[in-house]
Scaffold this motif. Structure first.
Motif, PDB file in Angstrom:
ATOM      1  N   VAL A 156       0.837  -1.201   0.000  1.00  0.00           N
ATOM      2  CA  VAL A 156       0.000   0.000   0.000  1.00  0.00           C
ATOM      3  C   VAL A 156       0.873   1.252   0.000  1.00  0.00           C
ATOM      4  N   LEU A 157       1.923   1.252   0.824  1.00  0.00           N
ATOM      5  CA  LEU A 157       2.819   2.406   0.880  1.00  0.00           C
ATOM      6  C   LEU A 157       3.496   2.637  -0.464  1.00  0.00           C
ATOM      7  N   ASP A 158       3.893   1.574  -1.128  1.00  0.00           N
ATOM      8  CA  ASP A 158       4.525   1.683  -2.439  1.00  0.00           C
ATOM      9  C   ASP A 158       3.579   2.360  -3.438  1.00  0.00           C
ATOM     10  N   LEU A 159       2.309   1.950  -3.408  1.00  0.00           N
ATOM     11  CA  LEU A 159       1.337   2.543  -4.332  1.00  0.00           C
ATOM     12  C   LEU A 159       0.998   3.976  -3.944  1.00  0.00           C
ATOM     13  N   MET A 160       0.981   4.267  -2.642  1.00  0.00           N
ATOM     14  CA  MET A 160       0.810   5.655  -2.193  1.00  0.00           C
ATOM     15  C   MET A 160       1.944   6.519  -2.726  1.00  0.00           C
ATOM     16  N   ALA A 161       3.177   6.004  -2.617  1.00  0.00           N
ATOM     17  CA  ALA A 161       4.342   6.758  -3.079  1.00  0.00           C
ATOM     18  C   ALA A 161       4.323   6.964  -4.585  1.00  0.00           C
ATOM     19  N   ALA A 162       3.615   6.070  -5.292  1.00  0.00           N
ATOM     20  CA  ALA A 162       3.480   6.226  -6.742  1.00  0.00           C
ATOM     21  C   ALA A 162       2.402   7.237  -7.103  1.00  0.00           C
ATOM     22  N   GLY A 163       1.738   7.792  -6.082  1.00  0.00           N
ATOM     23  CA  GLY A 163       0.756   8.838  -6.313  1.00  0.00           C
ATOM     24  C   GLY A 163      -0.673   8.364  -6.466  1.00  0.00           C
ATOM     25  N   LEU A 164      -0.941   7.095  -6.134  1.00  0.00           N
ATOM     26  CA  LEU A 164      -2.295   6.579  -6.318  1.00  0.00           C
ATOM     27  C   LEU A 164      -3.168   6.886  -5.108  1.00  0.00           C
ATOM     28  N   PRO A 165      -4.425   7.280  -5.324  1.00  0.00           N
ATOM     29  CA  PRO A 165      -5.370   7.489  -4.220  1.00  0.00           C
ATOM     30  C   PRO A 165      -5.879   6.153  -3.694  1.00  0.00           C
ATOM     31  N   ASN A 166      -6.537   6.193  -2.542  1.00  0.00           N
ATOM     32  CA  ASN A 166      -7.001   4.960  -1.906  1.00  0.00           C
ATOM     33  C   ASN A 166      -7.913   4.134  -2.799  1.00  0.00           C
ATOM     34  N   ALA A 167      -8.805   4.801  -3.520  1.00  0.00           N
ATOM     35  CA  ALA A 167      -9.752   4.070  -4.357  1.00  0.00           C
ATOM     36  C   ALA A 167      -9.030   3.268  -5.432  1.00  0.00           C
ATOM     37  N   THR A 168      -8.024   3.873  -6.039  1.00  0.00           N
ATOM     38  CA  THR A 168      -7.261   3.179  -7.077  1.00  0.00           C
ATOM     39  C   THR A 168      -6.434   2.043  -6.479  1.00  0.00           C
ATOM     40  N   ILE A 169      -5.855   2.299  -5.301  1.00  0.00           N
ATOM     41  CA  ILE A 169      -5.083   1.256  -4.621  1.00  0.00           C
ATOM     42  C   ILE A 169      -5.979   0.062  -4.323  1.00  0.00           C
ATOM     43  N   ALA A 170      -7.206   0.336  -3.873  1.00  0.00           N
ATOM     44  CA  ALA A 170      -8.147  -0.743  -3.558  1.00  0.00           C
ATOM     45  C   ALA A 170      -8.434  -1.589  -4.798  1.00  0.00           C
ATOM     46  N   ARG A 171      -8.660  -0.932  -5.916  1.00  0.00           N
ATOM     47  CA  ARG A 171      -8.927  -1.672  -7.155  1.00  0.00           C
ATOM     48  C   ARG A 171      -7.699  -2.465  -7.582  1.00  0.00           C
ATOM     49  N   ARG A 172      -6.537  -1.854  -7.436  1.00  0.00           N
ATOM     50  CA  ARG A 172      -5.295  -2.530  -7.852  1.00  0.00           C
ATOM     51  C   ARG A 172      -5.028  -3.792  -7.025  1.00  0.00           C
ATOM     52  N   LEU A 173      -5.357  -3.721  -5.735  1.00  0.00           N
ATOM     53  CA  LEU A 173      -5.066  -4.844  -4.835  1.00  0.00           C
ATOM     54  C   LEU A 173      -6.269  -5.764  -4.629  1.00  0.00           C
ATOM     55  N   PHE A 174      -7.409  -5.422  -5.262  1.00  0.00           N
ATOM     56  CA  PHE A 174      -8.624  -6.232  -5.140  1.00  0.00           C
ATOM     57  C   PHE A 174      -9.089  -6.345  -3.680  1.00  0.00           C
ATOM     58  N   VAL A 175      -9.065  -5.203  -2.991  1.00  0.00           N
ATOM     59  CA  VAL A 175      -9.560  -5.141  -1.611  1.00  0.00           C
ATOM     60  C   VAL A 175     -10.488  -3.938  -1.504  1.00  0.00           C
ATOM     61  N   SER A 176     -11.156  -3.804  -0.359  1.00  0.00           N
ATOM     62  CA  SER A 176     -12.057  -2.678  -0.158  1.00  0.00           C
ATOM     63  C   SER A 176     -11.278  -1.417   0.203  1.00  0.00           C
ATOM     64  N   GLU A 177     -11.911  -0.269  -0.007  1.00  0.00           N
ATOM     65  CA  GLU A 177     -11.274   0.992   0.395  1.00  0.00           C
ATOM     66  C   GLU A 177     -11.066   1.036   1.904  1.00  0.00           C
ATOM     67  N   LYS A 178     -11.986   0.420   2.657  1.00  0.00           N
ATOM     68  CA  LYS A 178     -11.832   0.384   4.116  1.00  0.00           C
ATOM     69  C   LYS A 178     -10.557  -0.362   4.498  1.00  0.00           C
ATOM     70  N   THR A 179     -10.267  -1.456   3.810  1.00  0.00           N
ATOM     71  CA  THR A 179      -9.036  -2.201   4.078  1.00  0.00           C
ATOM     72  C   THR A 179      -7.811  -1.347   3.782  1.00  0.00           C
TER      73      THR A 179
END
Length: 211
Positions: A156-179
């Protein structure tokens, strides 16, 4: 000699206090998490800090990093059950002078204490072997950043550092935004940062966010 003991297990702290008092050491403060440890050390200015790595609120690696940044002469001796290479190298990089596993006996802890108090680096036999193996393996061996994070939190930190918002990170990792939010909160706590911007700066400094 004066010492501060930082460990989140009260029973272990009590046992270590007895061991240290038998060695003639005055335990001037105890801390149950990294935040308490930093405050206690800056208040008491002990000769040696016994630092566990896995603690709530702020881990031992980040606590060590903060203390060394505040006082380069602080002498931290890591006493932990964590034996993996990533944690070892991160602790050394943060500024710890010693790294001893919790299975060590009184004599070994006493020798490590004396060495660290004198400003010398010291590691128990198992840790020393791992260090030798690491440095003889060649420059291609790289320690993983932020060993206090779980694999998912680091992802998650790696994707945050790449500039992705939580919603995009959730889709990328196939998890919920709450997770994702829960993981972000855990990252903030373990790295001792206040917000996303600070976390991203720390991550990019460590080479994350480039994938």
């Amino acid at each position: 000699m004066r010492a501060v003991v930082a460990d989140d297990h009260p029973v272990f702290r009590a046992g270590l206090r007895v061991l240290l008092e038998d060695l003639g050491v005055d335990v001037v403060a105890e801390a149950g998490d990294g935040e308490e440890a930093v405050a206690a050390v800056l208040r008491e200015r002990p000769d040696v800090v016994f630092m566990d790595l896995q603690m709530p609120r702020l881990g031992g690696i980040e606590a060590t990093r903060r203390l060394v940044a505040e006082d380069p002469d602080v002498r931290v001796l890591v006493l932990t059950m964590v034996a993996d290479d990533d944690a070892l190298f991160a602790a050394v990089q943060a500024g710890a002078l010693g790294y001893v596993l919790k299975g060590a006996g009184q004599a070994e802890i006493g020798r490590a204490l004396a060495a660290v108090a004198a400003g010398e680096a010291v590691y128990d036999a198992q840790v020393a072997r791992r260090l030798r193996a690491f440095f003889t393996a060649g420059a291609g061996v790289v320690a993983r950043p932020f060993p206090e994070l779980t694999d998912r939190e680091r992802e998650v930190l790696d994707l945050m550092a790449a500039g992705l918002p939580n919603a995009t990170i959730a889709r990328r990792l196939f998890v919920s935004e709450k997770t994702v939010r829960n993981n972000v909160t855990a990252v903030f706590a373990k790295l001792g940062v206040r917000d996303r911007a600070e976390a991203v700066v720390r991550a990019r400094e460590a080479g994350l966010g480039r994938s």
